[in-house]
Design a protein around this motif. Sequence first.
Motif, PDB file in Angstrom:
ATOM      1  N   GLN A  38       0.905  -1.173  -0.010  1.00  0.00           N
ATOM      2  CA  GLN A  38      -0.137  -0.246  -0.108  1.00  0.00           C
ATOM      3  C   GLN A  38       0.974   1.303   0.020  1.00  0.00           C
ATOM      4  O   GLN A  38       1.917   1.290   0.757  1.00  0.00           O
ATOM      5  CB  GLN A  38      -0.867  -0.021   1.284  1.00  0.00           C
ATOM      6  N   LYS A  39       0.396   2.053  -0.729  1.00  0.00           N
ATOM      7  CA  LYS A  39       1.171   3.590  -1.036  1.00  0.00           C
ATOM      8  C   LYS A  39       2.618   3.440  -1.868  1.00  0.00           C
ATOM      9  O   LYS A  39       2.984   4.594  -1.866  1.00  0.00           O
ATOM     10  CB  LYS A  39       1.357   4.075   0.310  1.00  0.00           C
ATOM     11  N   ASP A  40       2.892   2.227  -2.248  1.00  0.00           N
ATOM     12  CA  ASP A  40       4.017   2.093  -3.299  1.00  0.00           C
ATOM     13  C   ASP A  40       3.696   3.095  -4.441  1.00  0.00           C
ATOM     14  O   ASP A  40       2.546   2.924  -4.951  1.00  0.00           O
ATOM     15  CB  ASP A  40       4.024   0.795  -3.833  1.00  0.00           C
ATOM     16  N   ARG A  41       4.701   3.825  -5.088  1.00  0.00           N
ATOM     17  CA  ARG A  41       4.840   4.275  -6.246  1.00  0.00           C
ATOM     18  C   ARG A  41       5.374   3.174  -7.243  1.00  0.00           C
ATOM     19  O   ARG A  41       6.461   2.736  -7.155  1.00  0.00           O
ATOM     20  CB  ARG A  41       5.779   5.545  -6.183  1.00  0.00           C
ATOM     21  N   LEU A  42       4.423   2.618  -8.270  1.00  0.00           N
ATOM     22  CA  LEU A  42       4.811   1.741  -8.897  1.00  0.00           C
ATOM     23  C   LEU A  42       5.797   2.235 -10.151  1.00  0.00           C
ATOM     24  O   LEU A  42       5.833   3.103 -10.719  1.00  0.00           O
ATOM     25  CB  LEU A  42       3.740   1.110  -9.392  1.00  0.00           C
ATOM     26  N   ASP A  43       6.658   1.171 -10.445  1.00  0.00           N
ATOM     27  CA  ASP A  43       7.693   1.444 -11.598  1.00  0.00           C
ATOM     28  C   ASP A  43       7.395   0.380 -12.609  1.00  0.00           C
ATOM     29  O   ASP A  43       8.201   0.396 -13.767  1.00  0.00           O
ATOM     30  CB  ASP A  43       8.882   1.412 -11.415  1.00  0.00           C
ATOM     31  N   ILE A  72      -4.011  -8.311 -14.703  1.00  0.00           N
ATOM     32  CA  ILE A  72      -2.972  -7.154 -14.646  1.00  0.00           C
ATOM     33  C   ILE A  72      -3.195  -6.342 -13.365  1.00  0.00           C
ATOM     34  O   ILE A  72      -4.512  -5.968 -12.947  1.00  0.00           O
ATOM     35  CB  ILE A  72      -2.808  -6.491 -15.847  1.00  0.00           C
ATOM     36  N   THR A  73      -2.273  -6.044 -12.617  1.00  0.00           N
ATOM     37  CA  THR A  73      -2.548  -4.945 -11.269  1.00  0.00           C
ATOM     38  C   THR A  73      -1.459  -3.733 -11.493  1.00  0.00           C
ATOM     39  O   THR A  73      -0.151  -4.248 -11.789  1.00  0.00           O
ATOM     40  CB  THR A  73      -2.583  -5.763 -10.232  1.00  0.00           C
ATOM     41  N   GLY A  74      -1.551  -2.906 -11.042  1.00  0.00           N
ATOM     42  CA  GLY A  74      -0.561  -1.898 -10.920  1.00  0.00           C
ATOM     43  C   GLY A  74      -0.873  -0.631 -12.139  1.00  0.00           C
ATOM     44  O   GLY A  74      -0.331   0.317 -12.240  1.00  0.00           O
ATOM     45  N   ASP A  75      -1.774  -1.055 -12.871  1.00  0.00           N
ATOM     46  CA  ASP A  75      -2.051  -0.049 -14.351  1.00  0.00           C
ATOM     47  C   ASP A  75      -2.934   0.988 -13.914  1.00  0.00           C
ATOM     48  O   ASP A  75      -2.351   2.018 -14.304  1.00  0.00           O
ATOM     49  CB  ASP A  75      -2.723  -0.989 -15.391  1.00  0.00           C
ATOM     50  N   VAL A  76      -3.634   0.801 -13.080  1.00  0.00           N
ATOM     51  CA  VAL A  76      -4.542   2.271 -12.728  1.00  0.00           C
ATOM     52  C   VAL A  76      -3.556   3.004 -11.935  1.00  0.00           C
ATOM     53  O   VAL A  76      -3.712   4.227 -12.203  1.00  0.00           O
ATOM     54  CB  VAL A  76      -5.661   1.656 -11.626  1.00  0.00           C
ATOM     55  N   SER A  77      -2.709   2.731 -10.938  1.00  0.00           N
ATOM     56  CA  SER A  77      -1.894   3.387 -10.548  1.00  0.00           C
ATOM     57  C   SER A  77      -0.798   4.260 -11.437  1.00  0.00           C
ATOM     58  O   SER A  77      -0.492   5.307 -11.037  1.00  0.00           O
ATOM     59  CB  SER A  77      -0.954   2.633  -9.485  1.00  0.00           C
ATOM     60  N   LEU A  78      -0.464   3.413 -12.404  1.00  0.00           N
ATOM     61  CA  LEU A  78       0.642   4.053 -13.155  1.00  0.00           C
ATOM     62  C   LEU A  78      -0.177   4.849 -14.088  1.00  0.00           C
ATOM     63  O   LEU A  78       0.476   5.899 -14.343  1.00  0.00           O
ATOM     64  CB  LEU A  78       1.250   2.871 -14.267  1.00  0.00           C
ATOM     65  N   LEU A  79      -1.315   4.538 -14.552  1.00  0.00           N
ATOM     66  CA  LEU A  79      -1.937   5.646 -15.492  1.00  0.00           C
ATOM     67  C   LEU A  79      -2.364   6.802 -14.695  1.00  0.00           C
ATOM     68  O   LEU A  79      -2.493   7.916 -15.402  1.00  0.00           O
ATOM     69  CB  LEU A  79      -3.283   4.672 -16.148  1.00  0.00           C
ATOM     70  N   SER A  80      -2.721   6.678 -13.710  1.00  0.00           N
ATOM     71  CA  SER A  80      -3.358   7.947 -12.662  1.00  0.00           C
ATOM     72  C   SER A  80      -2.099   8.797 -12.144  1.00  0.00           C
ATOM     73  O   SER A  80      -2.523   9.959 -11.871  1.00  0.00           O
ATOM     74  CB  SER A  80      -4.421   7.372 -11.518  1.00  0.00           C
ATOM     75  N   GLY A  81      -1.037   8.045 -12.153  1.00  0.00           N
ATOM     76  CA  GLY A  81       0.089   8.647 -11.593  1.00  0.00           C
ATOM     77  C   GLY A  81      -0.098   8.725  -9.806  1.00  0.00           C
ATOM     78  O   GLY A  81       0.751   9.722  -9.305  1.00  0.00           O
ATOM     79  N   ARG A  82      -0.993   8.134  -9.444  1.00  0.00           N
ATOM     80  CA  ARG A  82      -1.148   7.990  -7.967  1.00  0.00           C
ATOM     81  C   ARG A  82      -0.561   6.892  -7.252  1.00  0.00           C
ATOM     82  O   ARG A  82      -0.300   5.741  -7.975  1.00  0.00           O
ATOM     83  CB  ARG A  82      -2.604   7.989  -7.494  1.00  0.00           C
ATOM     84  N   LEU A 141       4.747 -11.569 -14.112  1.00  0.00           N
ATOM     85  CA  LEU A 141       5.584 -11.050 -14.990  1.00  0.00           C
ATOM     86  C   LEU A 141       5.508  -9.348 -14.759  1.00  0.00           C
ATOM     87  O   LEU A 141       4.428  -8.867 -14.899  1.00  0.00           O
ATOM     88  CB  LEU A 141       5.221 -11.334 -16.415  1.00  0.00           C
ATOM     89  N   ARG A 142       6.584  -8.843 -14.478  1.00  0.00           N
ATOM     90  CA  ARG A 142       6.583  -7.315 -14.115  1.00  0.00           C
ATOM     91  C   ARG A 142       7.050  -6.798 -15.423  1.00  0.00           C
ATOM     92  O   ARG A 142       8.301  -7.003 -15.895  1.00  0.00           O
ATOM     93  CB  ARG A 142       7.488  -6.877 -12.870  1.00  0.00           C
ATOM     94  N   ILE A 143       6.165  -5.883 -15.835  1.00  0.00           N
ATOM     95  CA  ILE A 143       6.399  -5.220 -17.193  1.00  0.00           C
ATOM     96  C   ILE A 143       6.801  -3.610 -16.707  1.00  0.00           C
ATOM     97  O   ILE A 143       6.112  -3.104 -16.142  1.00  0.00           O
ATOM     98  CB  ILE A 143       5.185  -4.990 -18.024  1.00  0.00           C
ATOM     99  N   PRO A 144       8.177  -3.391 -16.811  1.00  0.00           N
ATOM    100  CA  PRO A 144       8.539  -2.025 -16.715  1.00  0.00           C
ATOM    101  C   PRO A 144       7.603  -0.830 -17.203  1.00  0.00           C
ATOM    102  O   PRO A 144       7.027  -0.962 -18.336  1.00  0.00           O
ATOM    103  CB  PRO A 144       9.914  -1.894 -17.202  1.00  0.00           C
ATOM    104  N   LYS A 145       7.568   0.196 -16.371  1.00  0.00           N
ATOM    105  CA  LYS A 145       6.640   1.417 -16.601  1.00  0.00           C
ATOM    106  C   LYS A 145       7.111   1.836 -17.998  1.00  0.00           C
ATOM    107  O   LYS A 145       6.171   2.059 -18.870  1.00  0.00           O
ATOM    108  CB  LYS A 145       6.931   2.475 -15.728  1.00  0.00           C
ATOM    109  N   ASP A 146       8.306   2.074 -18.526  1.00  0.00           N
ATOM    110  CA  ASP A 146       8.567   2.465 -19.780  1.00  0.00           C
ATOM    111  C   ASP A 146       7.838   1.637 -20.865  1.00  0.00           C
ATOM    112  O   ASP A 146       7.549   2.153 -21.996  1.00  0.00           O
ATOM    113  CB  ASP A 146      10.033   2.596 -20.042  1.00  0.00           C
ATOM    114  N   LEU A 147       8.036   0.426 -20.792  1.00  0.00           N
ATOM    115  CA  LEU A 147       7.443  -0.571 -21.688  1.00  0.00           C
ATOM    116  C   LEU A 147       6.094  -0.484 -21.725  1.00  0.00           C
ATOM    117  O   LEU A 147       5.649  -0.486 -22.783  1.00  0.00           O
ATOM    118  CB  LEU A 147       8.159  -1.969 -21.536  1.00  0.00           C
ATOM    119  N   PHE A 148       5.595  -0.556 -20.700  1.00  0.00           N
ATOM    120  CA  PHE A 148       4.055  -0.495 -20.573  1.00  0.00           C
ATOM    121  C   PHE A 148       3.713   0.697 -21.519  1.00  0.00           C
ATOM    122  O   PHE A 148       2.621   0.663 -22.169  1.00  0.00           O
ATOM    123  CB  PHE A 148       3.669  -0.361 -19.140  1.00  0.00           C
ATOM    124  N   PHE A 149       4.070   1.755 -21.100  1.00  0.00           N
ATOM    125  CA  PHE A 149       3.615   3.065 -21.903  1.00  0.00           C
ATOM    126  C   PHE A 149       3.965   3.182 -23.146  1.00  0.00           C
ATOM    127  O   PHE A 149       3.230   3.705 -24.267  1.00  0.00           O
ATOM    128  CB  PHE A 149       4.246   4.384 -21.123  1.00  0.00           C
TER     129      PHE A 149
END
Length: 149
Positions: free
Chosen positions: A45-50, A81-91, A106-114
Motif C-alpha cells: 500500500q502507498k507504493d509508487r509503482l515502476d 493485470i495489477t498496477g496499471d491504474v496506479s501507473l495511468l493515474s500517477g497516484r 511478469l513485471r512489465i517496466p513502466k516505460d515498456l508499458f507506456f
Amino acid sequence: MSLEADIGCLRSLPLFRDMPPSRLKLVALMGERLRFEPGAVLIDQKDRLDGVYVILEGDVEFSQSRPDGEGRRFQKDAGSITGDVSLLSGRPFIGTVSAKTPVLALRIPKDLFFELLQTVPEFSLAVCRDLADRVHRLASVLLREHETV
C-alpha cells in the motif's frame, strides 16, 4: 520456462492475445519473471509503482486496511493485470497485493508499458476493455451494497 514458453503463456492471456509477435517477444524479453510464495507481498500500500504485474500463474489478493481494523479483500487470478491504474493515474497504489497461492508474475517496466500503449493499438484496446470490465464489476458491487430491502 523458455522464451517460447513465455511467449505462449502471454499469448494465451486476453491482454496479449492480439499483440504482434515482435512486440510479444519484446514483452517476454524485457519483462521480469518473479515468483512469490503464499503470503508474500507483490505491491505494498502507498507504493509508487515502476511497472505493472501480469499474473501468469496463481491467485493474488488485493486488500486495503482501514484504521478501524476492517477492510475489504478481493481476489484476482491468472491472466489479470495489477498496477496499471496506479501507473495511468500517477497516484500511489491504494492497497496491498499479496500472493494467495504460489504465484508466477511478469513485471512489465513502466516505460515498456507506456510504449506498448502508445504503439500497439491492440494492446491499448485490450487494456481499455480490461479497465472497463473492472469498473463495471466495481459499480455492480457498490450498487448491490446500497440496495434497499
